[in-house]
Write a protein that holds these residues in place. Structure first.
Motif, PDB file in Angstrom:
ATOM      1  N   VAL A  79       0.968  -1.184  -0.135  1.00 23.09           N
ATOM      2  CA  VAL A  79      -0.142   0.160  -0.049  1.00 23.09           C
ATOM      3  C   VAL A  79       0.826   1.217  -0.025  1.00 23.09           C
ATOM      4  CG1 VAL A  79      -1.658   1.350   1.326  1.00 23.09           C
ATOM      5  CG2 VAL A  79      -1.867  -1.180   1.164  1.00 23.09           C
ATOM      6  N   CYS A  80       0.601   2.152  -0.805  1.00 23.29           N
ATOM      7  CA  CYS A  80       1.129   3.609  -0.740  1.00 23.29           C
ATOM      8  C   CYS A  80      -0.052   4.373  -0.400  1.00 23.29           C
ATOM      9  CB  CYS A  80       1.440   3.905  -2.078  1.00 23.29           C
ATOM     10  SG  CYS A  80       2.169   5.521  -2.354  1.00 23.29           S
ATOM     11  N   LEU A  81       0.395   5.056   0.736  1.00 27.74           N
ATOM     12  CA  LEU A  81      -0.340   6.235   1.199  1.00 27.74           C
ATOM     13  C   LEU A  81      -0.109   7.575   0.612  1.00 27.74           C
ATOM     14  CD1 LEU A  81      -0.423   5.575   5.178  1.00 27.74           C
ATOM     15  CD2 LEU A  81      -2.228   4.990   3.318  1.00 27.74           C
ATOM     16  N   ALA A  82      -0.983   8.320  -0.204  1.00 26.47           N
ATOM     17  CA  ALA A  82      -0.739   9.576  -0.996  1.00 26.47           C
ATOM     18  C   ALA A  82      -1.646  10.556  -0.493  1.00 26.47           C
ATOM     19  CB  ALA A  82      -0.643   9.279  -2.304  1.00 26.47           C
ATOM     20  N   GLY A  83      -1.136  11.601   0.135  1.00 26.71           N
ATOM     21  CA  GLY A  83      -2.061  12.639   0.644  1.00 26.71           C
ATOM     22  C   GLY A  83      -1.606  14.168   0.342  1.00 26.71           C
ATOM     23  N   HIS A  84      -2.329  15.101   0.494  1.00 28.37           N
ATOM     24  CA  HIS A  84      -2.216  16.424   0.472  1.00 28.37           C
ATOM     25  C   HIS A  84      -2.681  17.155   1.502  1.00 28.37           C
ATOM     26  CE1 HIS A  84      -2.909  20.667  -0.880  1.00 28.37           C
ATOM     27  NE2 HIS A  84      -2.059  20.630  -1.584  1.00 28.37           N
ATOM     28  N   GLY A  85      -1.822  18.250   1.984  1.00 30.36           N
ATOM     29  CA  GLY A  85      -2.179  19.138   3.263  1.00 30.36           C
ATOM     30  C   GLY A  85      -2.252  18.055   4.341  1.00 30.36           C
ATOM     31  N   PHE A  86      -3.508  18.295   5.257  1.00 26.98           N
ATOM     32  CA  PHE A  86      -3.531  17.285   6.120  1.00 26.98           C
ATOM     33  C   PHE A  86      -3.496  15.963   5.853  1.00 26.98           C
ATOM     34  CE2 PHE A  86      -4.809  21.119   8.331  1.00 26.98           C
ATOM     35  CZ  PHE A  86      -4.512  20.969   9.803  1.00 26.98           C
ATOM     36  N   GLY A  87      -3.862  15.583   4.634  1.00 26.63           N
ATOM     37  CA  GLY A  87      -3.887  14.147   4.158  1.00 26.63           C
ATOM     38  C   GLY A  87      -2.536  13.730   4.007  1.00 26.63           C
ATOM     39  N   GLY A  88      -1.482  14.784   3.568  1.00 26.13           N
ATOM     40  CA  GLY A  88       0.018  14.254   3.793  1.00 26.13           C
ATOM     41  C   GLY A  88       0.479  13.999   5.047  1.00 26.13           C
ATOM     42  N   ARG A  89       0.186  14.797   5.966  1.00 25.88           N
ATOM     43  CA  ARG A  89       0.407  14.458   7.363  1.00 25.88           C
ATOM     44  C   ARG A  89      -0.012  13.201   7.926  1.00 25.88           C
ATOM     45  NH1 ARG A  89      -1.187  18.059  12.812  1.00 25.88           N
ATOM     46  NH2 ARG A  89       0.457  17.001  14.297  1.00 25.88           N
ATOM     47  N   ALA A  90      -1.276  12.913   7.557  1.00 27.49           N
ATOM     48  CA  ALA A  90      -1.958  11.513   7.867  1.00 27.49           C
ATOM     49  C   ALA A  90      -1.149  10.286   7.202  1.00 27.49           C
ATOM     50  CB  ALA A  90      -3.497  11.569   7.394  1.00 27.49           C
ATOM     51  N   GLY A 117       5.269  17.675  21.403  1.00 25.17           N
ATOM     52  CA  GLY A 117       6.279  17.097  20.871  1.00 25.17           C
ATOM     53  C   GLY A 117       6.589  17.272  19.449  1.00 25.17           C
ATOM     54  N   GLU A 118       7.634  16.889  18.928  1.00 22.61           N
ATOM     55  CA  GLU A 118       7.879  16.969  17.556  1.00 22.61           C
ATOM     56  C   GLU A 118       7.171  15.832  16.792  1.00 22.61           C
ATOM     57  OE1 GLU A 118      12.423  18.574  16.544  1.00 22.61           O
ATOM     58  OE2 GLU A 118      12.183  16.479  17.447  1.00 22.61           O
ATOM     59  N   GLU A 119       6.599  16.145  15.537  1.00 20.75           N
ATOM     60  CA  GLU A 119       5.939  15.320  14.630  1.00 20.75           C
ATOM     61  C   GLU A 119       6.788  13.973  14.553  1.00 20.75           C
ATOM     62  OE1 GLU A 119       2.555  14.423  12.434  1.00 20.75           O
ATOM     63  OE2 GLU A 119       3.081  15.867  13.806  1.00 20.75           O
ATOM     64  N   PRO A 120       6.275  12.712  14.778  1.00 15.55           N
ATOM     65  CA  PRO A 120       7.223  11.413  14.805  1.00 15.55           C
ATOM     66  C   PRO A 120       7.618  11.119  13.630  1.00 15.55           C
ATOM     67  CG  PRO A 120       4.917  10.900  15.019  1.00 15.55           C
ATOM     68  CD  PRO A 120       5.024  12.408  15.021  1.00 15.55           C
ATOM     69  N   VAL A 121       8.805  10.536  13.413  1.00 15.61           N
ATOM     70  CA  VAL A 121       9.389  10.113  12.068  1.00 15.61           C
ATOM     71  C   VAL A 121       9.844   8.672  12.155  1.00 15.61           C
ATOM     72  CG1 VAL A 121      10.097  12.165  11.531  1.00 15.61           C
ATOM     73  CG2 VAL A 121      11.764  10.849  12.708  1.00 15.61           C
ATOM     74  N   ALA A 141       4.001  25.147   5.789  1.00 14.79           N
ATOM     75  CA  ALA A 141       5.183  25.699   5.533  1.00 14.79           C
ATOM     76  C   ALA A 141       6.288  24.890   5.228  1.00 14.79           C
ATOM     77  CB  ALA A 141       5.520  26.044   7.051  1.00 14.79           C
ATOM     78  N   PRO A 142       6.837  25.369   3.964  1.00 16.36           N
ATOM     79  CA  PRO A 142       8.017  24.315   3.556  1.00 16.36           C
ATOM     80  C   PRO A 142       9.209  24.200   4.303  1.00 16.36           C
ATOM     81  CG  PRO A 142       7.391  26.096   1.828  1.00 16.36           C
ATOM     82  CD  PRO A 142       6.608  26.514   3.067  1.00 16.36           C
ATOM     83  N   ASP A 143       9.524  25.003   5.297  1.00 15.04           N
ATOM     84  CA  ASP A 143      10.709  24.750   6.176  1.00 15.04           C
ATOM     85  C   ASP A 143      10.378  23.585   7.008  1.00 15.04           C
ATOM     86  OD1 ASP A 143      12.048  26.759   4.898  1.00 15.04           O
ATOM     87  OD2 ASP A 143      11.646  28.124   6.480  1.00 15.04           O
ATOM     88  N   LEU A 144       8.934  23.415   7.366  1.00 17.84           N
ATOM     89  CA  LEU A 144       8.594  22.379   8.418  1.00 17.84           C
ATOM     90  C   LEU A 144       8.871  20.879   7.742  1.00 17.84           C
ATOM     91  CD1 LEU A 144       5.700  23.974  10.423  1.00 17.84           C
ATOM     92  CD2 LEU A 144       7.996  23.982  11.013  1.00 17.84           C
ATOM     93  N   SER A 145       8.290  20.792   6.265  1.00 20.79           N
ATOM     94  CA  SER A 145       8.404  19.538   5.683  1.00 20.79           C
ATOM     95  C   SER A 145       9.931  19.395   5.502  1.00 20.79           C
ATOM     96  CB  SER A 145       7.727  19.583   4.454  1.00 20.79           C
ATOM     97  OG  SER A 145       8.287  20.609   3.729  1.00 20.79           O
ATOM     98  N   TYR A 146      10.944  20.118   5.435  1.00 19.20           N
ATOM     99  CA  TYR A 146      12.293  19.853   5.214  1.00 19.20           C
ATOM    100  C   TYR A 146      12.958  19.776   6.524  1.00 19.20           C
ATOM    101  CZ  TYR A 146      17.166  20.638   4.698  1.00 19.20           C
ATOM    102  OH  TYR A 146      18.651  20.448   4.805  1.00 19.20           O
ATOM    103  N   ARG A 147      12.307  20.052   7.626  1.00 23.56           N
ATOM    104  CA  ARG A 147      13.042  19.825   8.855  1.00 23.56           C
ATOM    105  C   ARG A 147      12.698  18.293   9.285  1.00 23.56           C
ATOM    106  NH1 ARG A 147      11.211  24.985  12.329  1.00 23.56           N
ATOM    107  NH2 ARG A 147      12.045  26.674  11.028  1.00 23.56           N
ATOM    108  N   LEU A 148      11.166  17.981   8.855  1.00 24.60           N
ATOM    109  CA  LEU A 148      10.655  16.707   9.240  1.00 24.60           C
ATOM    110  C   LEU A 148      11.662  15.468   8.228  1.00 24.60           C
ATOM    111  CD1 LEU A 148       7.584  14.991   9.878  1.00 24.60           C
ATOM    112  CD2 LEU A 148       8.656  14.517   7.962  1.00 24.60           C
ATOM    113  N   ALA A 149      11.913  15.797   7.056  1.00 30.46           N
ATOM    114  CA  ALA A 149      12.550  14.962   5.954  1.00 30.46           C
ATOM    115  C   ALA A 149      13.982  14.980   6.651  1.00 30.46           C
ATOM    116  CB  ALA A 149      12.601  15.824   4.745  1.00 30.46           C
ATOM    117  N   GLU A 150      14.686  16.083   7.189  1.00 28.97           N
ATOM    118  CA  GLU A 150      16.054  15.857   7.855  1.00 28.97           C
ATOM    119  C   GLU A 150      15.882  14.926   8.665  1.00 28.97           C
ATOM    120  OE1 GLU A 150      19.501  19.397   7.847  1.00 28.97           O
ATOM    121  OE2 GLU A 150      17.362  19.633   9.031  1.00 28.97           O
ATOM    122  N   ARG A 151      15.121  15.090   9.794  1.00 28.50           N
ATOM    123  CA  ARG A 151      14.739  14.050  10.992  1.00 28.50           C
ATOM    124  C   ARG A 151      14.853  12.786  10.439  1.00 28.50           C
ATOM    125  NH1 ARG A 151      11.214  14.461  14.490  1.00 28.50           N
ATOM    126  NH2 ARG A 151       9.865  15.966  13.399  1.00 28.50           N
TER     127      ARG A 151
END
Length: 225
Positions: A79-90, A117-121, A141-151
């Motif tokens: 299964v691939c989960l594909a989401g946009h906005g809050f769907g992306g977070r989900a 707490g920080e968004e889990p990874v 915020a693009p910066d937030l998705s970058y920080r999450l990706a970095e973690r």
């Protein structure tokens, strides 16, 4: 199987948004068309309510329920989960479901406030993950998705992030390229198809290169038919 997760809202008891669902249709159709020969199935997820609603994380719970339903109905399929906005977070949050092998998060909404707490990874470990974000996004915020990706890169090497320069939250300005990127990633992660060179390079590159990969104009024109 691809489960498509629409956008939502931070707090709301209201039912799912028809507009948010409609905005996922182009992505779902593009994926279904491109993956038809491989037997790809695409299903939209209809939330019980449209609100994330704090610690309840309702949209992620609905994504997990949908993945359970896929297993019940179709057996052991990736299964691939594909989401946009809050769907992306989900999609990112529900990645620890055992059936989920890949995640596509488009302009994911992530919280500025980290009092909970920080968004889990760690749930992303062992999954292939693509994040796509417009650099002019004023809603998520693009910066937030970058920080999450970095973690996340510290626990999972198979993650990459593409930036769509000058594009906003809806990713309309370079819509064709974004859909082509989504198709390339989903087919490459669910089937034995090679990724395009930009996606393969982004997955292999160390931070920050693989997490700030620019989406080139015209991406996809010379890829799969």
């Amino acid at each position: 199987m691809v489960l498509v997760l629409p956008d939502g809202e931070a707090e709301s008891p209201r039912g799912p948004s028809r507009l948010a669902y409609a905005r996922t249709l182009p992505l779902g159709r593009a994926l279904a068309r491109a993956g038809r020969a491989d037997g790809l199935l695409v299903h939209p997820v209809h939330y019980a309510v449209r609100g994330w609603n704090g610690p309840e994380a309702r949209l992620a719970a609905d994504a997990l329920w949908a993945a359970d339903e896929v297993t019940r109905r179709y057996g052991d399929v990736p299964v691939c989960l594909a989401g946009h906005g809050f769907g992306g977070r989900a999609a990112l949050r529900a990645a620890d479901h055992p059936a989920v092998t890949s995640v596509l998060a488009m302009a994911p909404w992530l919280p500025w406030d980290t009092t909970e707490g920080e968004e889990p990874v760690r749930q992303l470990a062992g999954r292939r993950v693509l994040i796509v974000h417009g650099t002019n996004d004023a809603r998520t915020a693009p910066d937030l998705s970058y920080r999450l990706a970095e973690r996340a890169k510290k626990v999972n090497r198979d993650i990459c992030r593409f930036e769509v320069h000058t594009d906003g939250n809806a990713l309309r300005q370079h819509h064709a390229e974004v859909l082509a990127l989504a198709v390339d990633f989903v087919l490459g992660s669910l089937f034995p198809h090679p990724f395009s060179r930009p996606v393969a390079d982004a997955l292999a590159a160390p931070p920050p290169l693989g997490l700030r990969m620019p989406l080139a104009a015209g991406f996809g024109r010379s890829l799969r038919p």
